[in-house]
Write a protein that holds these residues in place. Structure first.
Motif, mmCIF file in Angstrom:
data_model
loop_
_atom_site.group_PDB
_atom_site.id
_atom_site.type_symbol
_atom_site.label_atom_id
_atom_site.label_comp_id
_atom_site.label_asym_id
_atom_site.label_seq_id
_atom_site.Cartn_x
_atom_site.Cartn_y
_atom_site.Cartn_z
ATOM 1 N N ALA A 89 0.984 -1.209 -0.071
ATOM 2 C CA ALA A 89 0.142 -0.050 0.088
ATOM 3 C C ALA A 89 0.829 1.420 0.044
ATOM 4 O O ALA A 89 1.966 1.202 0.251
ATOM 5 C CB ALA A 89 -0.918 0.015 1.024
ATOM 6 N N GLN A 90 0.275 2.483 -0.232
ATOM 7 C CA GLN A 90 1.276 3.507 -0.410
ATOM 8 C C GLN A 90 1.821 3.915 1.270
ATOM 9 O O GLN A 90 2.712 4.316 1.141
ATOM 10 C CB GLN A 90 0.374 4.692 -0.894
ATOM 11 N N SER A 91 0.955 3.796 2.134
ATOM 12 C CA SER A 91 1.410 3.927 3.529
ATOM 13 C C SER A 91 2.143 2.364 3.674
ATOM 14 O O SER A 91 1.418 1.433 3.535
ATOM 15 C CB SER A 91 0.325 4.152 4.469
ATOM 16 N N GLY A 92 3.007 2.669 4.496
ATOM 17 C CA GLY A 92 3.986 1.358 4.782
ATOM 18 C C GLY A 92 3.248 0.510 5.707
ATOM 19 O O GLY A 92 2.407 1.421 6.590
ATOM 20 N N PRO A 93 3.903 -0.546 6.116
ATOM 21 C CA PRO A 93 3.007 -1.653 7.335
ATOM 22 C C PRO A 93 3.154 -0.877 8.510
ATOM 23 O O PRO A 93 4.393 -0.313 8.870
ATOM 24 C CB PRO A 93 3.538 -2.647 6.797
ATOM 25 N N THR A 94 2.228 -1.011 9.558
ATOM 26 C CA THR A 94 2.494 -0.741 11.003
ATOM 27 C C THR A 94 3.559 -1.724 11.617
ATOM 28 O O THR A 94 3.625 -2.871 10.800
ATOM 29 C CB THR A 94 1.187 -0.734 11.575
ATOM 30 N N THR B 52 -1.779 -19.449 1.921
ATOM 31 C CA THR B 52 -2.328 -20.781 2.690
ATOM 32 C C THR B 52 -1.613 -21.291 3.670
ATOM 33 O O THR B 52 -2.118 -21.963 4.761
ATOM 34 C CB THR B 52 -2.740 -21.548 1.894
ATOM 35 N N LYS B 53 -0.423 -20.794 3.723
ATOM 36 C CA LYS B 53 0.571 -21.194 4.576
ATOM 37 C C LYS B 53 0.850 -20.359 5.671
ATOM 38 O O LYS B 53 1.401 -20.762 6.689
ATOM 39 C CB LYS B 53 2.047 -21.807 4.012
ATOM 40 N N LEU B 54 0.407 -19.110 5.667
ATOM 41 C CA LEU B 54 0.746 -18.119 6.951
ATOM 42 C C LEU B 54 0.082 -18.327 7.798
ATOM 43 O O LEU B 54 -1.077 -18.855 7.889
ATOM 44 C CB LEU B 54 0.378 -16.702 5.989
ATOM 45 N N SER B 55 0.644 -17.685 9.022
ATOM 46 C CA SER B 55 0.026 -17.665 10.372
ATOM 47 C C SER B 55 -1.369 -16.841 9.954
ATOM 48 O O SER B 55 -1.355 -16.050 9.102
ATOM 49 C CB SER B 55 0.672 -16.956 11.246
ATOM 50 N N ASP B 56 -2.378 -16.982 10.992
ATOM 51 C CA ASP B 56 -3.549 -16.322 10.969
ATOM 52 C C ASP B 56 -3.143 -14.660 10.886
ATOM 53 O O ASP B 56 -4.063 -14.041 10.008
ATOM 54 C CB ASP B 56 -4.480 -16.656 12.005
ATOM 55 N N GLY B 57 -2.352 -14.192 11.655
ATOM 56 C CA GLY B 57 -2.073 -12.907 11.712
ATOM 57 C C GLY B 57 -1.574 -12.249 10.614
ATOM 58 O O GLY B 57 -1.905 -11.118 9.986
ATOM 59 N N CYS B 58 -0.611 -13.024 10.004
ATOM 60 C CA CYS B 58 0.096 -12.501 8.743
ATOM 61 C C CYS B 58 -0.855 -12.665 7.683
ATOM 62 O O CYS B 58 -0.856 -11.790 6.670
ATOM 63 C CB CYS B 58 1.289 -13.265 8.368
ATOM 64 N N ARG B 59 -1.760 -13.627 7.541
ATOM 65 C CA ARG B 59 -2.735 -13.794 6.418
ATOM 66 C C ARG B 59 -3.741 -12.696 6.505
ATOM 67 O O ARG B 59 -4.124 -12.107 5.337
ATOM 68 C CB ARG B 59 -3.220 -15.179 6.592
ATOM 69 N N LYS B 60 -4.214 -12.136 7.658
ATOM 70 C CA LYS B 60 -5.011 -11.208 7.988
ATOM 71 C C LYS B 60 -4.370 -9.848 7.275
ATOM 72 O O LYS B 60 -5.020 -8.830 6.792
ATOM 73 C CB LYS B 60 -5.320 -10.852 9.268
ATOM 74 N N VAL B 61 -2.997 -9.665 7.717
ATOM 75 C CA VAL B 61 -2.227 -8.599 7.139
ATOM 76 C C VAL B 61 -2.345 -8.562 5.701
ATOM 77 O O VAL B 61 -2.467 -7.476 4.996
ATOM 78 C CB VAL B 61 -0.789 -8.426 7.621
ATOM 79 N N VAL B 62 -1.988 -9.458 4.944
ATOM 80 C CA VAL B 62 -1.890 -9.698 3.483
ATOM 81 C C VAL B 62 -3.229 -9.546 2.858
ATOM 82 O O VAL B 62 -3.175 -8.657 1.934
ATOM 83 C CB VAL B 62 -1.313 -11.245 3.242
ATOM 84 N N GLU B 63 -4.321 -9.951 3.373
ATOM 85 C CA GLU B 63 -5.642 -9.801 2.971
ATOM 86 C C GLU B 63 -5.943 -8.288 3.109
ATOM 87 O O GLU B 63 -6.732 -7.928 2.098
ATOM 88 C CB GLU B 63 -6.491 -10.704 3.705
ATOM 89 N N SER B 64 -5.700 -7.698 4.203
ATOM 90 C CA SER B 64 -6.093 -6.424 4.433
ATOM 91 C C SER B 64 -5.421 -5.231 3.490
ATOM 92 O O SER B 64 -5.836 -4.324 3.373
ATOM 93 C CB SER B 64 -5.841 -5.942 5.890
ATOM 94 N N ARG B 65 -4.392 -5.884 2.917
ATOM 95 C CA ARG B 65 -3.540 -5.067 1.929
ATOM 96 C C ARG B 65 -3.914 -5.386 0.549
ATOM 97 O O ARG B 65 -2.736 -5.403 -0.284
ATOM 98 C CB ARG B 65 -2.006 -5.003 2.308
ATOM 99 N N GLY B 66 -4.617 -6.362 0.134
ATOM 100 C CA GLY B 66 -5.173 -6.512 -1.158
ATOM 101 C C GLY B 66 -4.678 -7.784 -1.417
ATOM 102 O O GLY B 66 -4.777 -8.195 -2.906
ATOM 103 N N GLY B 67 -3.868 -8.690 -0.824
ATOM 104 C CA GLY B 67 -3.476 -10.070 -1.129
ATOM 105 C C GLY B 67 -4.186 -11.092 -0.966
ATOM 106 O O GLY B 67 -5.284 -11.228 -0.482
#
Length: 74
Positions: A20-25, A59-74
């Protein structure tokens, strides 16, 4: 030990900056740190490739990382 801690921090910092244009927290970086290290270590310092790798391994990511990836369009 210092080297591995530094590498982990660099990996976390590089994990998602181009999603995303803003970096990750800091929380988002920490959520994906171990997954990025486990699945995408060869892409450290290459944000577009890292992001693509995380999306490809969603599909292999931890729940937390998967949520981050999905929230950023992945």
């Amino acid at each position: 030990m210092k080297t591995s801690v530094l590498a982990a921090l660099l990996l976390a910092a590089a994990a998602l900056p181009a999603m995303a244009q803003s970096g990750p927290t800091m929380e988002e970086q920490m959520a994906c740190r171990s997954d990025a290290s486990k699945f995408c270590a060869e892409h450290v310092g290459k944000p577009p490739q890292m992001n693509a790798c995380l999306r490809e391994n969603k599909t292999k990511l931890s729940d937390g990382c998967r949520k981050v990836v999905e929230s950023r369009g992945g």
